[in-house]
Design a protein around this motif. Structure first.
Motif, PDB file in Angstrom:
ATOM      1  N   VAL A  10       0.844  -1.191   0.000  1.00 20.98           N
ATOM      2  CA  VAL A  10       0.000   0.000   0.000  1.00 20.98           C
ATOM      3  C   VAL A  10       0.884   1.247   0.000  1.00 20.98           C
ATOM      4  O   VAL A  10       2.009   1.231   0.506  1.00 20.98           O
ATOM      5  CB  VAL A  10      -0.930  -0.015   1.228  1.00 20.98           C
ATOM      6  CG1 VAL A  10      -1.884   1.180   1.211  1.00 20.98           C
ATOM      7  CG2 VAL A  10      -1.731  -1.316   1.273  1.00 20.98           C
ATOM      8  N   PHE A  11       0.359   2.335  -0.548  1.00 16.81           N
ATOM      9  CA  PHE A  11       1.071   3.602  -0.727  1.00 16.81           C
ATOM     10  C   PHE A  11       2.161   3.474  -1.792  1.00 16.81           C
ATOM     11  O   PHE A  11       3.197   4.128  -1.714  1.00 16.81           O
ATOM     12  CB  PHE A  11       1.677   4.115   0.587  1.00 16.81           C
ATOM     13  CG  PHE A  11       0.658   4.376   1.663  1.00 16.81           C
ATOM     14  CD1 PHE A  11      -0.278   5.383   1.535  1.00 16.81           C
ATOM     15  CD2 PHE A  11       0.643   3.598   2.803  1.00 16.81           C
ATOM     16  CE1 PHE A  11      -1.218   5.604   2.525  1.00 16.81           C
ATOM     17  CE2 PHE A  11      -0.286   3.820   3.796  1.00 16.81           C
ATOM     18  CZ  PHE A  11      -1.226   4.832   3.661  1.00 16.81           C
ATOM     19  N   LYS A  17       8.108  -1.832  -2.907  1.00 16.95           N
ATOM     20  CA  LYS A  17       8.077  -0.688  -2.007  1.00 16.95           C
ATOM     21  C   LYS A  17       6.764  -0.698  -1.231  1.00 16.95           C
ATOM     22  O   LYS A  17       6.018  -1.657  -1.247  1.00 16.95           O
ATOM     23  CB  LYS A  17       8.262   0.609  -2.800  1.00 16.95           C
ATOM     24  CG  LYS A  17       9.590   0.687  -3.540  1.00 16.95           C
ATOM     25  CD  LYS A  17       9.743   1.995  -4.302  1.00 16.95           C
ATOM     26  CE  LYS A  17      11.093   2.054  -5.026  1.00 16.95           C
ATOM     27  NZ  LYS A  17      11.270   3.331  -5.763  1.00 16.95           N
ATOM     28  N   GLY A  18       6.469   0.380  -0.528  1.00 16.28           N
ATOM     29  CA  GLY A  18       5.193   0.511   0.152  1.00 16.28           C
ATOM     30  C   GLY A  18       5.098  -0.247   1.466  1.00 16.28           C
ATOM     31  O   GLY A  18       6.053  -0.854   1.938  1.00 16.28           O
ATOM     32  N   ASP A 232      10.498   3.159   0.728  1.00  9.55           N
ATOM     33  CA  ASP A 232       9.822   4.284   0.092  1.00  9.55           C
ATOM     34  C   ASP A 232       8.315   4.057   0.042  1.00  9.55           C
ATOM     35  O   ASP A 232       7.841   2.977  -0.326  1.00  9.55           O
ATOM     36  CB  ASP A 232      10.338   4.477  -1.331  1.00  9.55           C
ATOM     37  CG  ASP A 232      11.752   5.033  -1.375  1.00  9.55           C
ATOM     38  OD1 ASP A 232      12.186   5.573  -0.338  1.00  9.55           O
ATOM     39  OD2 ASP A 232      12.405   4.907  -2.416  1.00  9.55           O
ATOM     40  N   ALA A 233       7.571   5.080   0.415  1.00 12.77           N
ATOM     41  CA  ALA A 233       6.116   5.098   0.276  1.00 12.77           C
ATOM     42  C   ALA A 233       5.698   6.556   0.159  1.00 12.77           C
ATOM     43  O   ALA A 233       6.280   7.428   0.806  1.00 12.77           O
ATOM     44  CB  ALA A 233       5.437   4.445   1.482  1.00 12.77           C
ATOM     45  N   CYS A 234       4.719   6.826  -0.684  1.00 12.92           N
ATOM     46  CA  CYS A 234       4.329   8.214  -0.880  1.00 12.92           C
ATOM     47  C   CYS A 234       2.826   8.310  -1.089  1.00 12.92           C
ATOM     48  O   CYS A 234       2.182   7.362  -1.546  1.00 12.92           O
ATOM     49  CB  CYS A 234       5.076   8.827  -2.065  1.00 12.92           C
ATOM     50  SG  CYS A 234       4.802   7.969  -3.625  1.00 12.92           S
ATOM     51  N   PHE A 235       2.285   9.470  -0.747  1.00 13.14           N
ATOM     52  CA  PHE A 235       0.871   9.730  -0.952  1.00 13.14           C
ATOM     53  C   PHE A 235       0.656  11.226  -0.854  1.00 13.14           C
ATOM     54  O   PHE A 235       1.603  12.001  -0.624  1.00 13.14           O
ATOM     55  CB  PHE A 235      -0.001   8.969   0.040  1.00 13.14           C
ATOM     56  CG  PHE A 235       0.477   8.989   1.474  1.00 13.14           C
ATOM     57  CD1 PHE A 235      -0.073   9.850   2.403  1.00 13.14           C
ATOM     58  CD2 PHE A 235       1.477   8.115   1.900  1.00 13.14           C
ATOM     59  CE1 PHE A 235       0.345   9.854   3.723  1.00 13.14           C
ATOM     60  CE2 PHE A 235       1.900   8.109   3.228  1.00 13.14           C
ATOM     61  CZ  PHE A 235       1.335   8.993   4.135  1.00 13.14           C
ATOM     62  N   ALA A 248      -3.737   7.546  -2.749  1.00 12.34           N
ATOM     63  CA  ALA A 248      -2.598   6.628  -2.827  1.00 12.34           C
ATOM     64  C   ALA A 248      -2.931   5.522  -3.819  1.00 12.34           C
ATOM     65  O   ALA A 248      -3.929   5.576  -4.533  1.00 12.34           O
ATOM     66  CB  ALA A 248      -2.285   6.057  -1.446  1.00 12.34           C
ATOM     67  N   GLN A 249      -2.099   4.504  -3.838  1.00  9.95           N
ATOM     68  CA  GLN A 249      -2.317   3.332  -4.683  1.00  9.95           C
ATOM     69  C   GLN A 249      -1.919   2.096  -3.892  1.00  9.95           C
ATOM     70  O   GLN A 249      -1.223   2.191  -2.861  1.00  9.95           O
ATOM     71  CB  GLN A 249      -1.517   3.450  -5.984  1.00  9.95           C
ATOM     72  CG  GLN A 249      -1.769   2.377  -7.030  1.00  9.95           C
ATOM     73  CD  GLN A 249      -3.233   2.191  -7.408  1.00  9.95           C
ATOM     74  OE1 GLN A 249      -4.002   1.643  -6.615  1.00  9.95           O
ATOM     75  NE2 GLN A 249      -3.610   2.629  -8.597  1.00  9.95           N
TER      76      GLN A 249
END
Length: 264
Positions: A10-11, A17-18, A232-235, A248-249
């Motif tokens: 997730v994210f 990643k995520g 790494d994770a981003c939103f 997010a994805q």
């Protein structure tokens, strides 16, 4: 009763990643110890379980578990659940109902957008920081469900050294450290050893506290969010006076899918 336990990151849209999560769609709720045993065996940061609401195509009851206990209002577990429902039913606006609040996720194939509650600081319950946390020289602090320390800059957040024994003794759910990184980003780290998560990779529910705070401080209504964990994770988040949206994805890891047996 048998069900499939499916695994997600997730994210992220990159399976390397995520933040990892598992999710299972059940026909009804088994006993608590059964759910906890499944979550413990899954060995994910969080495992979400969902049960369809009778005669409501887009509504599900939801519960979240760490490896050691049931937890409340888990954003990334809810996004994993939405990714599972999207996989089974396609695009749509899905509601997830829990004892700790209801969450809504608009699931398209390009993104997952979740509506989150806004948690405002509780000055009437503000307490003095423990001496060990005072020593980290925060420029502000407040509490919601969580205790939030605002640090001077991104470097201070990155270099923060958590004392997990101390954090576990806090009365709040978790400790968050955060700072603003101009022009449009805030950063954070999230520590919740009390529920078996020393440091989370990416935390949706933390934005319930942070986005309203940074909105008030900066006047911005849209933020990029970076959680300074090892993976790494981003939103992104968008906020107004009424709602908070997290975008997010999530990506499925089909090779990890397994059958689970629950007590009928």
């Amino acid at each position: 009763m048998e069900a499939q336990l499916q695994f997600f990151k997730v994210f992220t849209d990159n399976p390397t990643k995520g933040n990892p999560a598992a999710c299972a769609l059940l026909s009804h709720w088994p006993d608590l110890d059964v759910l906890q045993a499944i979550a413990s065996e899954a060995e994910q940061v969080v495992t979400a379980f969902i049960v369809p609401v009778a005669d409501a195509l887009y509504q599900y009851q939801i519960r979240w578990f760490s490896c050691s206990q049931e937890i409340n209002l888990c954003g990334h577990g809810t996004l994993a659940a939405a990714a599972l429902v999207r996989q089974l039913q396609g695009e749509g606006c899905y509601q997830f109902l829990s004892q700790h609040g209801d969450l809504e996720v608009t699931a398209s194939f390009s993104a997952l957008q979740m509506v989150l509650p806004q948690w405002l600081p509780c000055p009437e319950t503000q307490t003095e920081l423990p001496p060990a946390l005072l020593a980290c020289q925060s420029i502000d602090y407040f509490q919601t469900r969580d205790l939030v320390l605002v640090l001077a800059d991104e470097q201070a957040v990155q270099q923060f050294q958590p004392d997990f024994t101390l954090i576990q003794q806090l009365e709040q759910h978790a400790l968050i450290v955060s700072a603003f990184s101009p022009p449009d980003t805030y950063v954070l780290r999230y520590f919740a050893p009390g529920i078996g998560i020393n440091e989370d990779i990416a935390t949706g529910s933390a934005q319930c506290s942070l986005a309203p705070y940074w909105f008030k401080k900066t006047g911005r209504t849209e933020f990029k969010v970076r959680q300074l964990s090892l993976i790494d994770a981003c939103f992104s988040v968008a906020i107004n006076t009424q709602q908070l949206h997290l975008k997010a994805q999530a990506v499925n890891l089909p090779h990890l899918t397994r059958l689970i047996a629950t007590i009928a």
